[in-house]
Scaffold this active site. Structure first.
Site, PDB file in Angstrom:
ATOM      1  N   GLU A 127      23.531 -43.676 -44.831  1.00 26.74           N
ATOM      2  CA  GLU A 127      23.598 -42.367 -45.476  1.00 26.74           C
ATOM      3  C   GLU A 127      22.309 -41.596 -45.244  1.00 26.74           C
ATOM      4  O   GLU A 127      21.219 -42.114 -45.506  1.00 26.74           O
ATOM      5  CB  GLU A 127      23.798 -42.518 -46.990  1.00 26.74           C
ATOM      6  CG  GLU A 127      25.136 -43.069 -47.405  1.00 26.74           C
ATOM      7  CD  GLU A 127      25.319 -43.085 -48.918  1.00 26.74           C
ATOM      8  OE1 GLU A 127      26.466 -43.094 -49.352  1.00 26.74           O
ATOM      9  OE2 GLU A 127      24.302 -43.094 -49.650  1.00 26.74           O
ATOM     10  N   CYS A 128      22.397 -40.376 -44.769  1.00 24.81           N
ATOM     11  CA  CYS A 128      21.291 -39.430 -44.700  1.00 24.81           C
ATOM     12  C   CYS A 128      20.059 -40.059 -44.034  1.00 24.81           C
ATOM     13  O   CYS A 128      20.043 -40.266 -42.825  1.00 24.81           O
ATOM     14  CB  CYS A 128      20.976 -38.890 -46.089  1.00 24.81           C
ATOM     15  SG  CYS A 128      20.049 -37.334 -46.090  1.00 24.81           S
ATOM     16  N   GLY A 129      19.015 -40.376 -44.789  1.00 28.48           N
ATOM     17  CA  GLY A 129      17.819 -40.974 -44.200  1.00 28.48           C
ATOM     18  C   GLY A 129      18.110 -42.281 -43.491  1.00 28.48           C
ATOM     19  O   GLY A 129      17.460 -42.614 -42.494  1.00 28.48           O
ATOM     20  N   MET A 163      20.826 -42.858 -41.826  1.00 28.86           N
ATOM     21  CA  MET A 163      21.369 -42.451 -40.539  1.00 28.86           C
ATOM     22  C   MET A 163      20.248 -42.020 -39.595  1.00 28.86           C
ATOM     23  O   MET A 163      20.261 -42.368 -38.400  1.00 28.86           O
ATOM     24  CB  MET A 163      22.373 -41.310 -40.726  1.00 28.86           C
ATOM     25  CG  MET A 163      22.967 -40.774 -39.431  1.00 28.86           C
ATOM     26  SD  MET A 163      24.226 -39.498 -39.708  1.00 28.86           S
ATOM     27  CE  MET A 163      23.228 -38.164 -40.404  1.00 28.86           C
ATOM     28  N   SER A 195      26.713 -40.725 -42.012  1.00 26.39           N
ATOM     29  CA  SER A 195      26.765 -39.278 -42.247  1.00 26.39           C
ATOM     30  C   SER A 195      25.587 -38.881 -43.120  1.00 26.39           C
ATOM     31  O   SER A 195      24.854 -39.731 -43.631  1.00 26.39           O
ATOM     32  CB  SER A 195      28.079 -38.868 -42.926  1.00 26.39           C
ATOM     33  OG  SER A 195      28.033 -39.127 -44.318  1.00 26.39           O
TER      34      SER A 195
END
Length: 440
Positions: free
Chosen positions: A329-331, A333, A420
């Site tokens: 997730e986010c960081g 990724m 994502s």
């Protein structure tokens, strides 16, 4: 038949972001805790940083309340359960009291919780009374009960007199709050993580000292909490679902670089049968697990250390080659990309399991509530990031924005990797969350 419960509770809101809500809620939590009271704190909307501070202040985990992401049924259940174990419930709002749809005001009205409204008094005198009057009238139309209004960050006794002179007598004005010391430093995503703040407990104690004799520090009247009358939406597990991840060992990254984790997400994975272990991409050399979760955080602040840990890079590559799932997730990724450039222009070579590169931006690049629709169901969550990424990968789907249902963040599925920018709230769709950690 389960009985209704009564427990003092307050919703702490404001007229905008940056009014000092988190500092005041933390000070109140620490003050009442020092009085021997059991305090439960909740945070409205999606947030990872404020709850870290509030957990330190209250001594208990801080969970989100949000009528859309969490759902009204689960919010009601959380509050009812908290009312059975706490002597005081505090709920910190997000942004302004009426911002968002649903807003913090909608949450307070739905559960009959009175509001303490904070107004930053800097640059204002008698006009603060007009702002307070506007909040009261607007809130009355929405069924909001105001417990009180306080002027925050008041500079002096003369400043306090000016504010009081403009305050309509019919308003429940609780008086001024002095400018507290700089308790909670911030950075580009919000507050600094609790583990990074020097002498945080001493800072919280000092804040509690400064508000302990103010009117807002008194214990509010009890609120009525009724038992949940319906299952909490997707969080009710069917017998088959309780074994969806049985025997699966999930490694969760958790350190200063990766710490954006809802406690309920961990609880749900365990309820689904998973065994959780924790590791640090900053410090550990390898990881052995059936699946890996790389949550969001601040990889851009730890580029040198992350890039230097080549043993962890090799371990993650071996995990992926074996076809074992990685959910990012986010960081998390960004960490899997080939390169990431921070705010100062420093670039580091990272894991390279996803083709492409990330770039930190000077402004917000993604914000808002979104859901992710997968074949197994719809998970709700949010997006909040200051980076962009370039990749040749084609998304397999996109998030769906809460407002308007327009396409949101891209969702990638590359071999065993699912990734994502979205921060998903697993209890919104347990079976769908389980699929993120299973071999497809």
């Amino acid at each position: 038949m389960t009985a209704e419960r009564h427990c003092p509770a307050l919703f702490i809101g404001a007229c905008a972001s940056g009014q000092g809500k988190t500092t005041i809620v933390a000070a109140l939590a620490r003050h009442h805790r020092r009085q021997g009271r059991r305090v439960r704190v909740f945070k409205t909307g999606p947030d990872f940083l404020d709850p870290m501070i509030l957990e330190r202040a209250s001594g208990a985990p801080v969970e989100p309340l949000d009528l859309w992401m969490v759902g009204e049924a689960l919010c009601r259940r959380k509050l009812y359960e908290a009312s059975g174990e706490a002597d005081l419930i505090l709920i910190e709002g997000a942004m302004g009291l009426f911002d968002g749809a649903p807003s913090g005001a909608d949450l307070a009205a739905a559960f009959g919780i009175p509001v303490l409204a904070l107004i930053d008094a800097r640059g204002m005198g008698q006009t603060l009374g007009a702002v307070a009057m506007g909040l009261m009238h607007y809130g009355a139309a929405k069924g909001i009960e105001f417990w009180g209004i306080s002027a925050n960050r008041v500079a002096s006794a003369r400043h306090a007199e000016m504010i009081a002179a403009g305050m309509p007598p019919e308003l429940p004005y609780l008086g001024p709050i002095p400018r507290l010391e700089a308790v909670l430093p911030s950075r580009h995503l919000g507050l600094v993580q609790a583990a990074e703040i020097p002498e945080l407990d001493a800072r919280l104690a000092a804040a509690a000292d400064q508000i302990q004799d103010l009117a807002l520090a008194r214990l509010p009247e009890p609120c009525r909490f009724v038992p949940p009358t319906q299952p909490a939406g997707g969080t009710t597990l069917l017998p088959a679902e309780t074994k969806a991840l049985q025997g699966l060992r999930i490694a969760v990254a958790r350190d200063l670089a990766f710490a954006f984790i809802y406690p309920e997400n961990l609880k749900l994975l365990q309820a689904l049968g998973a065994e959780l272990i924790f590791f640090s991409p900053l410090a550990d050399q390898c990881i052995e697990a059936d699946a890996i979760w790389l949550p969001g955080g601040y990889p851009e602040l730890h580029l040198t250390e992350l890039a230097a840990n080549r043993a962890m890079k090799q371990s993650l590559h071996a995990h992926a080659r074996a076809g074992r799932p990685i959910y990012a997730e986010c960081g998390g990724m960004l960490y899997l990309l080939e390169r990431l450039t921070d705010h100062q222009g420093q670039t580091a070579e990272l894991i390279g399991l996803l083709p492409g590169e990330g770039q930190m931006q000077g402004r917000l690049a993604g914000l808002g509530m979104q859901s992710l629709v997968l074949p197994q169901g719809e998970l709700r969550g949010h997006s909040f990031h200051h980076s962009t990424m370039r990749t040749p990968l084609a998304p397999v789907s996109f998030g769906r924005r809460q407002a308007g249902g327009q396409p949101g963040e891209p969702f990638y599925h590359c071999g065993p990797i699912r990734a994502s920018y979205l921060h998903l709230y697993f209890p919104s769709a347990p079976r769908t969350a389980a699929e993120l950690f299973m071999v497809s």
